[in-house]
Design a protein around this motif. Sequence first.
Motif, mmCIF file in Angstrom:
data_model
loop_
_atom_site.group_PDB
_atom_site.id
_atom_site.type_symbol
_atom_site.label_atom_id
_atom_site.label_comp_id
_atom_site.label_asym_id
_atom_site.label_seq_id
_atom_site.Cartn_x
_atom_site.Cartn_y
_atom_site.Cartn_z
ATOM 1 N N ASN A 1 14.711 4.307 -10.922
ATOM 2 C CA ASN A 1 14.669 4.542 -9.489
ATOM 3 C C ASN A 1 14.212 3.250 -8.796
ATOM 4 O O ASN A 1 13.048 3.065 -8.498
ATOM 5 C CB ASN A 1 13.689 5.699 -9.248
ATOM 6 N N ILE A 2 15.190 2.362 -8.569
ATOM 7 C CA ILE A 2 14.855 1.016 -8.061
ATOM 8 C C ILE A 2 14.804 0.995 -6.526
ATOM 9 O O ILE A 2 15.692 1.532 -5.869
ATOM 10 C CB ILE A 2 15.914 -0.004 -8.545
ATOM 11 N N ALA A 3 13.751 0.388 -5.984
ATOM 12 C CA ALA A 3 13.644 0.194 -4.529
ATOM 13 C C ALA A 3 13.823 -1.288 -4.221
ATOM 14 O O ALA A 3 13.260 -2.145 -4.908
ATOM 15 C CB ALA A 3 12.285 0.662 -4.035
ATOM 16 N N LYS A 4 14.602 -1.562 -3.171
ATOM 17 C CA LYS A 4 14.686 -2.934 -2.646
ATOM 18 C C LYS A 4 13.546 -3.108 -1.648
ATOM 19 O O LYS A 4 13.167 -2.147 -0.975
ATOM 20 C CB LYS A 4 16.021 -3.150 -1.926
ATOM 21 N N ALA A 5 13.047 -4.326 -1.514
ATOM 22 C CA ALA A 5 11.869 -4.505 -0.663
ATOM 23 C C ALA A 5 11.685 -5.963 -0.254
ATOM 24 O O ALA A 5 12.434 -6.848 -0.693
ATOM 25 C CB ALA A 5 10.632 -4.042 -1.416
ATOM 26 N N LEU B 1 6.729 -13.721 3.056
ATOM 27 C CA LEU B 1 7.250 -12.584 2.299
ATOM 28 C C LEU B 1 8.688 -12.889 1.894
ATOM 29 O O LEU B 1 9.428 -13.533 2.652
ATOM 30 C CB LEU B 1 7.217 -11.314 3.152
ATOM 31 N N VAL B 2 9.079 -12.421 0.719
ATOM 32 C CA VAL B 2 10.423 -12.691 0.193
ATOM 33 C C VAL B 2 11.018 -11.413 -0.404
ATOM 34 O O VAL B 2 10.282 -10.479 -0.726
ATOM 35 C CB VAL B 2 10.376 -13.796 -0.909
ATOM 36 N N PRO B 3 12.368 -11.384 -0.582
ATOM 37 C CA PRO B 3 12.995 -10.193 -1.170
ATOM 38 C C PRO B 3 12.431 -9.904 -2.560
ATOM 39 O O PRO B 3 12.062 -10.814 -3.302
ATOM 40 C CB PRO B 3 14.475 -10.575 -1.240
ATOM 41 N N PHE B 4 12.392 -8.609 -2.913
ATOM 42 C CA PHE B 4 11.716 -8.154 -4.138
ATOM 43 C C PHE B 4 12.337 -6.808 -4.525
ATOM 44 O O PHE B 4 12.874 -6.106 -3.683
ATOM 45 C CB PHE B 4 10.222 -7.997 -3.798
ATOM 46 N N GLN B 5 12.245 -6.482 -5.798
ATOM 47 C CA GLN B 5 12.698 -5.154 -6.271
ATOM 48 C C GLN B 5 11.625 -4.577 -7.157
ATOM 49 O O GLN B 5 10.960 -5.311 -7.889
ATOM 50 C CB GLN B 5 13.957 -5.295 -7.118
ATOM 51 N N PHE B 6 11.462 -3.274 -7.140
ATOM 52 C CA PHE B 6 10.489 -2.650 -8.047
ATOM 53 C C PHE B 6 10.919 -1.211 -8.300
ATOM 54 O O PHE B 6 11.835 -0.695 -7.650
ATOM 55 C CB PHE B 6 9.067 -2.710 -7.467
ATOM 56 N N GLU B 7 10.230 -0.561 -9.229
ATOM 57 C CA GLU B 7 10.618 0.789 -9.596
ATOM 58 C C GLU B 7 9.700 1.816 -8.934
ATOM 59 O O GLU B 7 8.476 1.689 -9.011
ATOM 60 C CB GLU B 7 10.503 0.911 -11.126
ATOM 61 N N ARG B 8 10.280 2.803 -8.275
ATOM 62 C CA ARG B 8 9.527 3.967 -7.791
ATOM 63 C C ARG B 8 9.530 5.018 -8.892
ATOM 64 O O ARG B 8 10.447 5.061 -9.713
ATOM 65 C CB ARG B 8 10.209 4.579 -6.563
ATOM 66 N N ARG B 9 8.539 5.923 -8.857
ATOM 67 C CA ARG B 9 8.538 6.984 -9.870
ATOM 68 C C ARG B 9 9.674 7.967 -9.616
ATOM 69 O O ARG B 9 10.183 8.078 -8.487
ATOM 70 C CB ARG B 9 7.185 7.698 -9.885
ATOM 71 N N GLU B 10 10.059 8.683 -10.681
ATOM 72 C CA GLU B 10 11.050 9.747 -10.522
ATOM 73 C C GLU B 10 10.375 10.886 -9.755
ATOM 74 O O GLU B 10 9.149 11.052 -9.819
ATOM 75 C CB GLU B 10 11.536 10.246 -11.896
ATOM 76 N N VAL B 11 11.171 11.674 -9.032
ATOM 77 C CA VAL B 11 10.626 12.756 -8.202
ATOM 78 C C VAL B 11 10.000 13.845 -9.079
ATOM 79 O O VAL B 11 10.650 14.390 -9.970
ATOM 80 C CB VAL B 11 11.757 13.333 -7.308
ATOM 81 N N ILE C 1 10.760 5.667 -0.588
ATOM 82 C CA ILE C 1 9.411 5.934 -1.100
ATOM 83 C C ILE C 1 9.370 7.356 -1.663
ATOM 84 O O ILE C 1 10.087 8.240 -1.180
ATOM 85 C CB ILE C 1 8.352 5.720 0.023
ATOM 86 N N VAL C 2 8.562 7.543 -2.704
ATOM 87 C CA VAL C 2 8.387 8.855 -3.335
ATOM 88 C C VAL C 2 6.914 9.235 -3.192
ATOM 89 O O VAL C 2 6.032 8.509 -3.653
ATOM 90 C CB VAL C 2 8.773 8.820 -4.828
ATOM 91 N N THR C 3 6.639 10.356 -2.506
ATOM 92 C CA THR C 3 5.257 10.725 -2.181
ATOM 93 C C THR C 3 5.066 12.232 -2.305
ATOM 94 O O THR C 3 5.982 12.997 -1.991
ATOM 95 C CB THR C 3 4.934 10.321 -0.710
ATOM 96 N N ASP C 4 3.870 12.646 -2.710
ATOM 97 C CA ASP C 4 3.539 14.072 -2.745
ATOM 98 C C ASP C 4 3.657 14.652 -1.334
ATOM 99 O O ASP C 4 3.196 14.045 -0.363
ATOM 100 C CB ASP C 4 2.110 14.243 -3.258
#
Length: 347
Positions: free
Chosen positions: A2-6, A16-26, A135-138
Amino acid sequence: MNIAKAYAAFNSKDPLVPFQFERREVRPHDVQVEILYCGVCHSDIHQVRDEWDESIYPMVPGHEIVGKVIKVGKEVKKFKAGDIAGVGVMIDSCRVCNNCNRYMEQYCVEDMTGTYNATERDGITIAQGGYSSQIVTDERYVYRISPKLDLAGVAPLLCAGITTYSPLRYAGVTKGMKVGVVGLGGLGHMGVKFSASFGAEVTLISTSPSKQKDAERLGAHKFLLSTDKNQMKDADSYFDVILNAVSANHDYKKYLDLLDLNGKMLVVGLPSEDPKVKPFALIKNRRSITGSMIGGTKETQEMLDYCAEKNIVADVEVIPIQQINEAYERVIKNDVRYRFVIDMKTL
Ligand code: NAP
Ligand code: ZN
Ligand code: ZN
């Protein structure tokens, strides 16, 4: 995956510069939001530039998030795919302490989990904020947003809105009260709008003469130029409540002197240095200083519903994400009317 662009900061000095990271699965109680707009809070700048110490890098800032729900966990009750939703400054808390039980999770005895520049409650995952595609949030920390409102203008309500609404409500601001708002920035302009909508007589206390017309348009009845000694003297002991939303280092005494009997200075601005407080300025008129941090989940939803009912949104300048570094410089130079909001389609 679950990749987020950022966009991220890698240290306190570089852009600040472009970046990618992983969000948790739902997970069963999670909501996944595709981010449409994210506001630029002065707190983003304080943290990116490590002005509050112990910043965590790489850091994806942003805690004024509005977007569209794209996926919900199987236990989620409040949302379905397609709903408009918001995420603010807090994405978790212990959920069992007295303050969490009172829906004042921002004062969680084990500390709330910030939306970014924080470690999540698993003790491992670094929380990353809203300058990102999703974003993945409770669901407890996700808010319902009326689709009637202008969504770019709604984004700043998630921090600037609740941070001013909560202390003004706590201080019982109502018709007939004299309220001074110090600093017409992102927070201050929401403070003016809310105080006016609660029926108070509102004065903007500002260092910028050029903001007088805007202050009146936003609902202020009076304007006080804080660099003018005579004007400040005339306002001695005048106000019932002063909302201090100043981002830069300053002396509290100047504003405390303006408080009438039992007057309260509500402090929300968070400069890097501790201010001077003269006890004599406090004992006169039995004045007090009250701090306030954002708002809890219940009050944040209440504020958003109030804004939908009264048609209140922030005054924003929408920017593409590629202009984020320039926007930071303009905020510091006091050149923002009155909140930058990133159009996340440009990511
Ligand atoms: P902002 O948009 O940059 O506004 C700050 C305002 O402060 C400026 O517009 C300016 O207004 C005034 N100001 C600047 N330098 C000043 C000085 N030397 N003396 C007096 N006034 C000065 O910032 P913001 O996003 O509204 O945030 C304000 C502060 O609140 C920041 O420190 C932020 O970190 C903090 N904050 C706290 C919370 C919380 O939970 N308590 C939440 C969010 C943000 P004039 O031109 O009118 O003077
Ligand atoms: Zn903020
Ligand atoms: Zn708690």
